[in-house]
Design a protein around this motif. Structure first.
Motif, PDB file in Angstrom:
ATOM      1  N   ALA A  72       0.864  -1.118  -0.023  1.00  0.00           N
ATOM      2  CA  ALA A  72       0.004  -0.038   0.231  1.00  0.00           C
ATOM      3  C   ALA A  72       0.866   1.295   0.094  1.00  0.00           C
ATOM      4  O   ALA A  72       1.837   1.381   0.843  1.00  0.00           O
ATOM      5  N   ASP A  73       0.450   2.337  -0.671  1.00  0.00           N
ATOM      6  CA  ASP A  73       1.009   3.583  -0.906  1.00  0.00           C
ATOM      7  C   ASP A  73       0.533   4.352   0.318  1.00  0.00           C
ATOM      8  O   ASP A  73       1.269   5.342   0.794  1.00  0.00           O
ATOM      9  N   CYS A  74      -0.713   4.084   0.970  1.00  0.00           N
ATOM     10  CA  CYS A  74      -1.194   5.156   2.020  1.00  0.00           C
ATOM     11  C   CYS A  74      -2.147   3.924   2.882  1.00  0.00           C
ATOM     12  O   CYS A  74      -2.782   3.219   2.221  1.00  0.00           O
ATOM     13  N   ILE A  75      -2.233   4.381   4.161  1.00  0.00           N
ATOM     14  CA  ILE A  75      -3.071   3.133   4.702  1.00  0.00           C
ATOM     15  C   ILE A  75      -4.166   4.536   5.375  1.00  0.00           C
ATOM     16  O   ILE A  75      -3.650   5.462   6.252  1.00  0.00           O
ATOM     17  N   VAL A  76      -5.227   3.939   5.385  1.00  0.00           N
ATOM     18  CA  VAL A  76      -6.297   4.728   6.139  1.00  0.00           C
ATOM     19  C   VAL A  76      -6.978   3.756   7.351  1.00  0.00           C
ATOM     20  O   VAL A  76      -7.427   2.974   6.917  1.00  0.00           O
ATOM     21  N   ILE A  77      -7.080   4.147   8.427  1.00  0.00           N
ATOM     22  CA  ILE A  77      -7.228   3.480   9.596  1.00  0.00           C
ATOM     23  C   ILE A  77      -8.387   4.103  10.150  1.00  0.00           C
ATOM     24  O   ILE A  77      -8.446   5.363  10.590  1.00  0.00           O
ATOM     25  N   PHE A  78      -9.798   3.693  10.410  1.00  0.00           N
ATOM     26  CA  PHE A  78     -11.121   3.840  10.985  1.00  0.00           C
ATOM     27  C   PHE A  78     -11.130   3.216  12.349  1.00  0.00           C
ATOM     28  O   PHE A  78     -11.046   1.963  12.506  1.00  0.00           O
ATOM     29  N   ASN A  79     -11.312   3.997  13.342  1.00  0.00           N
ATOM     30  CA  ASN A  79     -11.318   3.389  14.825  1.00  0.00           C
ATOM     31  C   ASN A  79     -10.570   2.148  14.931  1.00  0.00           C
ATOM     32  O   ASN A  79     -11.008   1.191  15.450  1.00  0.00           O
ATOM     33  N   GLY A  80      -8.985   2.466  14.779  1.00  0.00           N
ATOM     34  CA  GLY A  80      -8.199   1.437  15.033  1.00  0.00           C
ATOM     35  C   GLY A  80      -7.615   1.374  16.395  1.00  0.00           C
ATOM     36  O   GLY A  80      -7.782   2.217  17.286  1.00  0.00           O
ATOM     37  N   PHE A  81      -6.892   0.270  16.778  1.00  0.00           N
ATOM     38  CA  PHE A  81      -6.290  -0.103  18.002  1.00  0.00           C
ATOM     39  C   PHE A  81      -5.229  -1.135  17.867  1.00  0.00           C
ATOM     40  O   PHE A  81      -5.309  -1.948  16.965  1.00  0.00           O
ATOM     41  N   ARG A  82      -4.205  -0.761  18.488  1.00  0.00           N
ATOM     42  CA  ARG A  82      -3.217  -1.638  18.550  1.00  0.00           C
ATOM     43  C   ARG A  82      -3.495  -2.822  19.458  1.00  0.00           C
ATOM     44  O   ARG A  82      -3.148  -3.982  18.995  1.00  0.00           O
ATOM     45  N   THR A  83      -3.908  -2.716  20.675  1.00  0.00           N
ATOM     46  CA  THR A  83      -4.558  -3.766  21.285  1.00  0.00           C
ATOM     47  C   THR A  83      -5.874  -3.335  21.733  1.00  0.00           C
ATOM     48  O   THR A  83      -6.355  -2.260  21.908  1.00  0.00           O
ATOM     49  N   PHE A  84      -6.970  -4.167  21.768  1.00  0.00           N
ATOM     50  CA  PHE A  84      -8.258  -4.248  21.867  1.00  0.00           C
ATOM     51  C   PHE A  84      -8.604  -3.567  23.405  1.00  0.00           C
ATOM     52  O   PHE A  84      -9.343  -2.620  23.452  1.00  0.00           O
ATOM     53  N   HIS A  85      -7.632  -4.095  24.346  1.00  0.00           N
ATOM     54  CA  HIS A  85      -7.723  -3.371  25.683  1.00  0.00           C
ATOM     55  C   HIS A  85      -6.969  -2.341  25.673  1.00  0.00           C
ATOM     56  O   HIS A  85      -5.695  -2.359  25.532  1.00  0.00           O
ATOM     57  N   PRO A  86      -7.368  -1.088  26.540  1.00  0.00           N
ATOM     58  CA  PRO A  86      -6.392  -0.082  26.665  1.00  0.00           C
ATOM     59  C   PRO A  86      -5.352  -0.317  27.826  1.00  0.00           C
ATOM     60  O   PRO A  86      -5.677  -1.448  28.742  1.00  0.00           O
ATOM     61  N   GLU A  87      -4.225   0.234  27.954  1.00  0.00           N
ATOM     62  CA  GLU A  87      -3.237  -0.262  28.621  1.00  0.00           C
ATOM     63  C   GLU A  87      -3.459   0.492  29.944  1.00  0.00           C
ATOM     64  O   GLU A  87      -3.140  -0.344  30.937  1.00  0.00           O
ATOM     65  N   GLU A  88      -4.165   1.507  30.311  1.00  0.00           N
ATOM     66  CA  GLU A  88      -4.353   2.091  31.547  1.00  0.00           C
ATOM     67  C   GLU A  88      -5.335   1.525  32.588  1.00  0.00           C
ATOM     68  O   GLU A  88      -6.635   0.826  31.748  1.00  0.00           O
ATOM     69  N   GLU A  89      -5.232   1.486  33.589  1.00  0.00           N
ATOM     70  CA  GLU A  89      -6.583   0.773  34.544  1.00  0.00           C
ATOM     71  C   GLU A  89      -7.187   2.552  34.910  1.00  0.00           C
ATOM     72  O   GLU A  89      -6.643   3.281  34.968  1.00  0.00           O
ATOM     73  N   PRO A  90      -8.523   2.019  35.540  1.00  0.00           N
ATOM     74  CA  PRO A  90      -9.365   0.792  35.356  1.00  0.00           C
ATOM     75  C   PRO A  90      -9.875   0.344  34.145  1.00  0.00           C
ATOM     76  O   PRO A  90     -10.513  -0.679  34.191  1.00  0.00           O
ATOM     77  N   ALA A  91      -9.554   1.104  33.069  1.00  0.00           N
ATOM     78  CA  ALA A  91     -10.324   0.950  31.749  1.00  0.00           C
ATOM     79  C   ALA A  91     -10.027  -0.545  31.272  1.00  0.00           C
ATOM     80  O   ALA A  91     -10.800  -0.911  30.736  1.00  0.00           O
ATOM     81  N   LYS A  92      -8.584  -0.807  31.514  1.00  0.00           N
ATOM     82  CA  LYS A  92      -8.267  -2.165  31.201  1.00  0.00           C
ATOM     83  C   LYS A  92      -8.966  -3.351  31.538  1.00  0.00           C
ATOM     84  O   LYS A  92      -9.503  -4.246  30.885  1.00  0.00           O
ATOM     85  N   THR A  93      -9.174  -3.331  32.820  1.00  0.00           N
ATOM     86  CA  THR A  93      -9.735  -4.347  33.581  1.00  0.00           C
ATOM     87  C   THR A  93     -11.359  -4.350  33.286  1.00  0.00           C
ATOM     88  O   THR A  93     -11.907  -5.435  33.216  1.00  0.00           O
ATOM     89  N   MET A  94     -11.857  -3.296  33.153  1.00  0.00           N
ATOM     90  CA  MET A  94     -13.280  -3.095  32.798  1.00  0.00           C
ATOM     91  C   MET A  94     -13.459  -3.612  31.203  1.00  0.00           C
ATOM     92  O   MET A  94     -14.499  -4.550  30.943  1.00  0.00           O
ATOM     93  N   SER A  95     -12.451  -3.375  30.209  1.00  0.00           N
ATOM     94  CA  SER A  95     -12.618  -3.966  28.961  1.00  0.00           C
ATOM     95  C   SER A  95     -12.455  -5.359  28.851  1.00  0.00           C
ATOM     96  O   SER A  95     -13.160  -6.090  28.175  1.00  0.00           O
ATOM     97  N   GLU A  96     -11.523  -5.967  29.687  1.00  0.00           N
ATOM     98  CA  GLU A  96     -11.393  -7.486  29.969  1.00  0.00           C
ATOM     99  C   GLU A  96     -12.689  -8.110  30.413  1.00  0.00           C
ATOM    100  O   GLU A  96     -13.180  -9.012  29.718  1.00  0.00           O
TER     101      GLU A  96
END
Length: 233
Positions: A72-96
């Motif tokens: 690809a010459d260009c990447i378009v990302i819509f609502n992308g994520f590197r990991t589905f669960h966020p890294e910070e707490e307490p958001a991570k525990t809640m997502s899991e």
């Protein structure tokens, strides 16, 4: 130009239908299909010199073949994520916890969980997506469980490859938008866009807005009825 689009979890290639009447006729638009509805589609870029762009929605970023990203010459990302669960707490525990509940519910009633997912994905609008085809519950469950540990390798984005990342401000699936981290991987040729009223399905609900922004940002311009590639600046 050529565009190949990859949908997220729980959808089929028809997720991109709003784009088919939106894009200029000279744009070659191909939609991939994961196979959740027994319609596996594996499009490939041609060998022509035409500019090649990837549309990656949500989990589509994770199941898109690495070779496609390389070409690809260009990447378009819509609502992308590197990991589905966020890294910070307490958001991570809640997502899991939410994902575990979703997985448990899917094992009992796949169609109910899928319908509820579509509803949350299209929030704050009424869900306009409905696929009545037979579902491959095994593949859907496999990918749903994969969300718990999948981590996208961002190495391919660190070579200056142009990136456009677009997030929705009312995303009930990811909660907090995380697409900006992709544009921060490169020091140039990266643009971040935020649509406050859009949810997780923004490529479907805000297709026109997304295309207007993308068309203004990508270094491709109309010239005598044809597209010609310009130097990235």
């Amino acid at each position: 130009m050529e565009i190949i689009a990859y949908h997220g979890w729980g959808f089929g290639s028809d997720f991109w239908n709003p784009w088919k009447d939106l894009l200029p006729r000279e744009v070659i638009f191909k939609t991939a299909g994961r196979g959740y509805f027994f319609e596996e589609i594996k499009p490939r870029f041609s060998n022509s010199e035409s500019p090649k762009i990837l549309f990656l929605h949500s989990f589509g970023l994770h199941w898109c073949p690495p070779k496609q990203i390389e070409r690809a010459d260009c990447i378009v990302i819509f609502n992308g994520f590197r990991t589905f669960h966020p890294e910070e707490e307490p958001a991570k525990t809640m997502s899991e916890r939410v994902l575990r509940k979703m997985i448990s519910g899917f094992k009992k009633d796949p169609q109910k969980v899928l319908s509820e997912f579509w509803k949350n994905t299209f929030h704050p609008f009424e869900a306009s997506y409905k696929n009545t085809s037979e579902i491959d519950s095994s593949l859907l469950l496999k990918d749903l469980e994969l969300l718990d540990s999948s981590r996208f390798n961002t190495a391919s984005f660190q070579d200056g490859k142009p990136i456009i990342s677009i997030d929705g401000g009312r995303d009930k699936i990811l909660g907090k938008p995380r697409g900006k981290e992709f544009t921060e991987l490169t020091k140039r040729d990266a643009v971040y866009h935020f649509i406050q009223e859009a949810g997780h399905s923004l490529p479907a609900t805000f297709a026109s807005d997304c295309w207007s922004f993308i068309n203004a940002m990508i270094p491709i311009f109309r010239n005598n009825g044809n597209y010609r590639k310009q130097r990235y600046q």
